[in-house]
Motif scaffolding. Structure first.
Motif, PDB file in Angstrom:
ATOM      1  N   UNK A 236       0.811  -1.221   0.000  1.00  0.00           N
ATOM      2  CA  UNK A 236       0.000   0.000   0.000  1.00  0.00           C
ATOM      3  C   UNK A 236       0.844   1.269   0.000  1.00  0.00           C
ATOM      4  N   UNK A 237       0.285   2.307  -0.602  1.00  0.00           N
ATOM      5  CA  UNK A 237       0.959   3.596  -0.603  1.00  0.00           C
ATOM      6  C   UNK A 237       2.259   3.584  -1.375  1.00  0.00           C
ATOM      7  N   UNK A 300      -0.138   0.480  -4.474  1.00  0.00           N
ATOM      8  CA  UNK A 300      -1.542   0.759  -4.765  1.00  0.00           C
ATOM      9  C   UNK A 300      -2.130   1.651  -3.685  1.00  0.00           C
ATOM     10  N   UNK A 301      -3.237   2.283  -3.999  1.00  0.00           N
ATOM     11  CA  UNK A 301      -3.957   3.110  -3.047  1.00  0.00           C
ATOM     12  C   UNK A 301      -5.104   2.293  -2.464  1.00  0.00           C
ATOM     13  N   UNK A 302      -5.055   1.959  -1.184  1.00  0.00           N
ATOM     14  CA  UNK A 302      -6.115   1.128  -0.582  1.00  0.00           C
ATOM     15  C   UNK A 302      -7.515   1.728  -0.738  1.00  0.00           C
ATOM     16  N   UNK A 303      -7.611   3.042  -0.871  1.00  0.00           N
ATOM     17  CA  UNK A 303      -8.915   3.690  -1.002  1.00  0.00           C
ATOM     18  C   UNK A 303      -9.583   3.395  -2.345  1.00  0.00           C
ATOM     19  N   UNK A 304      -8.812   2.863  -3.270  1.00  0.00           N
ATOM     20  CA  UNK A 304      -9.364   2.534  -4.586  1.00  0.00           C
ATOM     21  C   UNK A 304     -10.070   1.186  -4.601  1.00  0.00           C
ATOM     22  N   UNK A 305     -10.057   0.472  -3.467  1.00  0.00           N
ATOM     23  CA  UNK A 305     -10.565  -0.900  -3.462  1.00  0.00           C
ATOM     24  C   UNK A 305     -11.526  -1.129  -2.306  1.00  0.00           C
ATOM     25  N   UNK A 306     -12.427  -2.059  -2.525  1.00  0.00           N
ATOM     26  CA  UNK A 306     -13.296  -2.555  -1.462  1.00  0.00           C
ATOM     27  C   UNK A 306     -12.962  -4.036  -1.272  1.00  0.00           C
ATOM     28  N   UNK A 307     -12.132  -4.314  -0.283  1.00  0.00           N
ATOM     29  CA  UNK A 307     -11.688  -5.685  -0.034  1.00  0.00           C
ATOM     30  C   UNK A 307     -12.660  -6.454   0.863  1.00  0.00           C
ATOM     31  N   UNK A 308     -13.733  -5.790   1.277  1.00  0.00           N
ATOM     32  CA  UNK A 308     -14.659  -6.446   2.187  1.00  0.00           C
ATOM     33  C   UNK A 308     -13.986  -6.742   3.512  1.00  0.00           C
ATOM     34  N   UNK A 309     -14.124  -7.967   3.992  1.00  0.00           N
ATOM     35  CA  UNK A 309     -13.512  -8.351   5.264  1.00  0.00           C
ATOM     36  C   UNK A 309     -12.101  -8.910   5.093  1.00  0.00           C
ATOM     37  N   UNK A 310     -11.666  -9.019   3.849  1.00  0.00           N
ATOM     38  CA  UNK A 310     -10.328  -9.560   3.607  1.00  0.00           C
ATOM     39  C   UNK A 310      -9.267  -8.504   3.901  1.00  0.00           C
ATOM     40  N   UNK A 311      -8.137  -8.974   4.367  1.00  0.00           N
ATOM     41  CA  UNK A 311      -7.018  -8.100   4.685  1.00  0.00           C
ATOM     42  C   UNK A 311      -6.006  -8.193   3.549  1.00  0.00           C
ATOM     43  N   UNK A 312      -5.764  -7.063   2.876  1.00  0.00           N
ATOM     44  CA  UNK A 312      -4.901  -7.072   1.691  1.00  0.00           C
ATOM     45  C   UNK A 312      -3.422  -7.002   2.032  1.00  0.00           C
ATOM     46  N   UNK A 313      -3.088  -6.573   3.257  1.00  0.00           N
ATOM     47  CA  UNK A 313      -1.683  -6.423   3.647  1.00  0.00           C
ATOM     48  C   UNK A 313      -1.590  -6.707   5.142  1.00  0.00           C
ATOM     49  N   UNK A 314      -0.535  -7.381   5.589  1.00  0.00           N
ATOM     50  CA  UNK A 314      -0.505  -7.853   6.980  1.00  0.00           C
ATOM     51  C   UNK A 314      -0.110  -6.813   8.029  1.00  0.00           C
ATOM     52  N   UNK A 315       0.195  -5.584   7.608  1.00  0.00           N
ATOM     53  CA  UNK A 315       0.611  -4.553   8.558  1.00  0.00           C
ATOM     54  C   UNK A 315      -0.332  -3.359   8.502  1.00  0.00           C
ATOM     55  N   UNK A 316      -0.427  -2.653   9.608  1.00  0.00           N
ATOM     56  CA  UNK A 316      -1.217  -1.426   9.609  1.00  0.00           C
ATOM     57  C   UNK A 316      -0.540  -0.409   8.696  1.00  0.00           C
ATOM     58  N   UNK A 317      -1.342   0.296   7.896  1.00  0.00           N
ATOM     59  CA  UNK A 317      -0.822   1.198   6.871  1.00  0.00           C
ATOM     60  C   UNK A 317      -0.444   2.543   7.494  1.00  0.00           C
ATOM     61  N   UNK A 318       0.648   2.526   8.248  1.00  0.00           N
ATOM     62  CA  UNK A 318       1.135   3.728   8.923  1.00  0.00           C
ATOM     63  C   UNK A 318       2.544   3.460   9.436  1.00  0.00           C
ATOM     64  N   UNK A 364      -7.124 -10.696  -2.976  1.00  0.00           N
ATOM     65  CA  UNK A 364      -6.965  -9.243  -2.979  1.00  0.00           C
ATOM     66  C   UNK A 364      -5.826  -8.823  -3.902  1.00  0.00           C
ATOM     67  N   UNK A 365      -4.783  -9.651  -4.002  1.00  0.00           N
ATOM     68  CA  UNK A 365      -3.689  -9.359  -4.934  1.00  0.00           C
ATOM     69  C   UNK A 365      -4.220  -9.247  -6.350  1.00  0.00           C
ATOM     70  N   UNK A 366      -5.069 -10.193  -6.726  1.00  0.00           N
ATOM     71  CA  UNK A 366      -5.602 -10.197  -8.095  1.00  0.00           C
ATOM     72  C   UNK A 366      -6.469  -8.964  -8.352  1.00  0.00           C
ATOM     73  N   UNK A 367      -7.190  -8.515  -7.340  1.00  0.00           N
ATOM     74  CA  UNK A 367      -7.972  -7.292  -7.484  1.00  0.00           C
ATOM     75  C   UNK A 367      -7.056  -6.104  -7.755  1.00  0.00           C
ATOM     76  N   UNK A 368      -5.982  -6.025  -6.999  1.00  0.00           N
ATOM     77  CA  UNK A 368      -5.034  -4.911  -7.144  1.00  0.00           C
ATOM     78  C   UNK A 368      -4.321  -4.965  -8.485  1.00  0.00           C
ATOM     79  N   UNK A 369      -3.798  -6.136  -8.812  1.00  0.00           N
ATOM     80  CA  UNK A 369      -3.032  -6.278 -10.047  1.00  0.00           C
ATOM     81  C   UNK A 369      -3.932  -6.115 -11.263  1.00  0.00           C
ATOM     82  N   UNK A 370      -5.184  -6.579 -11.169  1.00  0.00           N
ATOM     83  CA  UNK A 370      -6.118  -6.422 -12.275  1.00  0.00           C
ATOM     84  C   UNK A 370      -6.420  -4.965 -12.553  1.00  0.00           C
ATOM     85  N   UNK A 371      -6.625  -4.199 -11.505  1.00  0.00           N
ATOM     86  CA  UNK A 371      -6.907  -2.774 -11.667  1.00  0.00           C
ATOM     87  C   UNK A 371      -5.691  -2.041 -12.201  1.00  0.00           C
TER      88      UNK A 371
END
Length: 401
Positions: A236-237, A300-318, A364-371
């Motif tokens: 992210x970011x 990628x910008x996390x705000x561009x996606x709706x991952x639902x309840x899935x976690x796209x990255x294992x760390x807090x984005x900060x 979630x990777x496929x969502x990001x890479x597809x976009x």
């Protein structure tokens, strides 16, 4: 097999900063000891203490596995309190048959549910433990019955979390920093308050992110899955967010150092690695540790996606890291593992042997890479040059074919 107590119920950044470059680091993992032995000098507090009757709440997953071995080696009588759903002991990769046999013959087991407060009070008061290591406590209500059952307790050592700190622009976090009563770790914060309010000698350890063999949180494993599959790593970011990881064996050593230590009485200590790392640097460090090629990192910008309840990255984005200066100066606690060396240890003793906690999920990777792929093609327009079937840049007339 463990003896059982028969009771019913039951960028690599130093603590300033510098980015990680895989090419500039060399690791002599071949020189790592075959089985883990805490350095004697760092365990002098526990080694010189009298043998204690110790209760470990938890002890069969990750932190407790390494801590219980350390305590048994130091000559303490160790009882693991668990629900009995997992094997009480298991031989670790790199642990000899003799080492495992010695450990499993000495550790005891008390089967029960810590939510059964009456059972906790009855069973613990009957045993009269000297010290409690609470590795899996999440709420203060779970701790009060233990304190009630053991009025002569010498020390209560609690595994809290650096996640209790209030988000701040001023980093690293120190033990005296403001805490967040609304954090998802508020139960741990309330437990620390309970311990402080009771007439008990307590110590609280606040790890940041923990990694190492048997990690049940998808920290390094998340990266290893993608590296093994030869996939890009979505970050992210800009990937320059700074975080911090501490090896589980270093954490176990720190837990051992506070035992019977007057300097640890009624104190909180941050425990983690000596250096900080960027998200991108962590991806490269994992590749280095597993012997993989330089990874392809996709931002990628996390705000561009709706991952639902899935976690796209294992760390807090900060940015999230803490000072371990207090533990170093007061306890003499210096991390043994640098990041790449620790990741190498984790890979060689766990993922690299084909063992992991969670199956790979690249949804979630496929969502990001597809976009990302759509965005690249959307930024181009057809090339109208004679005989050309390619595309041209959307911002100038250069051929992209």
């Amino acid at each position: 097999m463990a003896a059982t107590v028969s009771l019913k119920s039951s960028l690599l950044l130093p603590s300033p900063i510098s980015d990680f470059s895989g090419a500039s680091l060399s690791i002599s993992s071949q020189t790592r000891r075959r089985s883990w032995q805490p350095r004697g000098a760092r365990m002098q507090v526990a080694a010189s203490a009298d043998s204690k009757n110790i209760l470990v709440m938890g002890g069969t997953r990750f932190i407790g596995v390494f801590l219980s071995r350390l305590l048994v080696k130091e000559g303490h009588q160790v009882t693991l309190f668990t629900r009995g759903k997992a094997p009480i002991t298991q031989q670790l990769p790199g642990e000899s048959d003799a080492e495992y046999a010695e450990f499993s013959s000495k550790v005891l087991h008390l089967k029960g549910d810590r939510q059964d407060f009456d059972f906790v009070k009855t069973s613990l008061s009957a045993k009269g433990f000297d010290v409690v290591y609470d590795i899996n406590g999440r709420e203060a209500v779970e701790v009060a019955p233990i304190l009630d059952a053991l009025p002569n307790l010498e020390q209560y050592i609690y595994c809290s979390s650096a996640g209790v700190y209030l988000k701040s622009d001023l980093l690293p976090h120190f033990e005296t920093d403001a805490v967040d009563p609304k954090s998802r770790h508020k139960g741990k914060l309330e437990t620390e308050s309970l311990l402080e309010s009771r007439d008990v000698n307590w110590t609280s350890i606040r790890p940041v992110y923990i990694y190492g063999p048997l990690n049940y949180n998808p920290v390094e494993e998340w990266f290893f899955h993608r590296l093994k599959a030869g996939r890009p790593i979505p970050v992210p970011g800009a990937g320059n967010q700074i975080t911090q990881l501490g090896h589980v064996k270093d954490l176990a050593t720190a837990f051992g150092l506070v035992l019977g230590n007057p300097k640890a009485s009624k104190q909180v200590f941050n425990i983690s690695g000596a250096k900080y790392v960027t998200f991108d640097g962590l991806a490269r460090a994992c590749a280095k540790a597993g012997g993989f090629p330089e990874p392809e990192i996709v931002h990628y910008n996390p705000k561009d996606f709706d991952f639902g309840k899935k976690k796209a990255f294992p760390f807090r984005d900060q940015h999230f890291f803490a000072s371990i200066e207090k533990a170093t100066s007061e306890l003499g606690c210096t991390p043994e593992y640098d990041l790449v060396e620790g990741l190498t240890d984790s890979y060689n003793l766990d993922f690299g042997r084909g063992t992991f906690r969670k199956e790979a999920d690249f949804t979630t990777d496929d969502m990001i890479l597809g976009k990302k792929l759509v965005s690249v093609w959307a930024s181009r327009r057809p090339c109208k040059a004679d005989g050309c079937l390619g595309v041209m840049s959307a911002v100038d007339d250069r051929h992209g074919c």
